[in-house]
Design an enzyme around this catalytic site. Structure first.
Site: not given
Length: 312
Positions: A293, A261, A258, A164, A284, A188
């Protein structure tokens, strides 16, 4: 209420390790709510919210009639003003998080936004770049110049790792093990992961770190990527440079950092990498997020088939 908002923003920054981009969005969303309550007379007028602590002006302004009905009315006003569904949903999420924090801190008895639902968003699949588009973009920075070299290095790391933009900005020198081609990332929620980086990206990073202009400018001894003042580069600065390179490259469509990514995740899948590995690399928390994806890959295969088949 203002003091509570500032306390919440500090909590996000210090405890939740929220990125500057996330903090700006929360500040923007809660400032909109504050103005709405002021206009209705539920809150005494005050200065706009500030992220910088030294610019803050805090007075004791109590919550006044901050109810579910007021949240509904505010969301209705955003819809009436033509705000995008995604913006409205983000704003409602910010209000819910803030109110939840206030309940935990015993400032509010209940969360007035908890049961309110935002607008439904259409499911949009990410639009990855083609291999050719990646090559065109990579070739755009002028690597004979220091900032062009830095930006090429950034692009290589983006495509090599799938990081990210906030993670790349936060990368420090000690996070890299150049001998093993591994990088430690704090994602995150302070979740840490170690991911591999391609030899090509490592070579670009070494060239960039050894550039005499970088050594001369450096004022932040930890950061890898520096701005023109020698400080850690910001996400906004990367975004601006990225848009300029897109303009120069002639590439069309909505492409952002992004997007790279999304692109490498799709390319990994097409190359045979399994979803669990992609999930771990991207950081994730849910495999469901990564599964999108597979839909992107199928969509691209159908598109390629339609374009190439003689009977299509």
């Amino acid at each position: 209420m203002i003091a509570s908002i500032y306390s919440f923003l500090d909590y996000l920054k210090m405890v939740k390790s929220a990125s500057p981009h996330t903090l700006r969005n929360y500040c923007l969303d809660l400032n909109g709510l504050k103005i709405f309550l002021e206009e209705r007379g539920n809150l005494a007028p005050s200065s706009p919210l500030q992220l910088a602590t030294e610019k803050r002006k805090v007075s004791e302004l109590p919550f006044s009639l901050f109810t579910k009905e007021h949240v509904r009315m505010y969301i209705a006003k955003l819809i009436e003003n033509g705000k995008a569904k995604r913006t409205i949903k983000r704003c409602l999420s910010s209000i819910k998080s803030f109110a939840h924090y206030c309940v935990i801190q015993k400032i509010l008895l209940e969360n007035p936004a908890e049961t309110i639902h935002g607008p439904r968003l259409p499911k949009e699949l990410p639009s990855p770049m083609t291999y050719a588009q990646v090559e065109v973009l990579m070739a755009t920075p002028d690597i004979s110049k220091y900032h062009g070299l830095r930006d090429r290095c950034l692009m290589e790391l983006f495509y090599s790792s799938g990081l990210r933009i906030s993670e790349i900005v936060a990368v420090n020198k000690q996070d890299f093990d150049l001998s093993t081609h591994l990088i430690r990332i704090r994602g995150k929620g302070k979740k840490e992961r170690i991911i591999p980086v391609t030899s090509n990206a490592i070579q670009w990073i070494q060239i960039y770190l050894n550039h005499p202009d970088r050594k001369r400018l450096e004022k932040d001894p930890q950061a890898i990527f520096l701005n023109r003042f020698g400080r850690r580069i910001s996400t906004r600065s990367i975004d601006r440079s990225f848009q300029e390179y897109l303009r120069r490259s002639g590439l069309s469509g909505h492409i952002t950092p992004h997007t790279i990514r999304h692109t490498i995740a799709t390319h990994w899948l097409e190359s045979g990498m399994d979803l669990k590995t992609i999930q771990a690399l991207l950081g994730h928390s849910s495999l469901e997020t990564t599964t999108v994806y597979t839909q992107v890959s199928v969509k691209l295969k159908k598109q390629t088939h339609q374009e190439a088949h003689p009977h299509a």
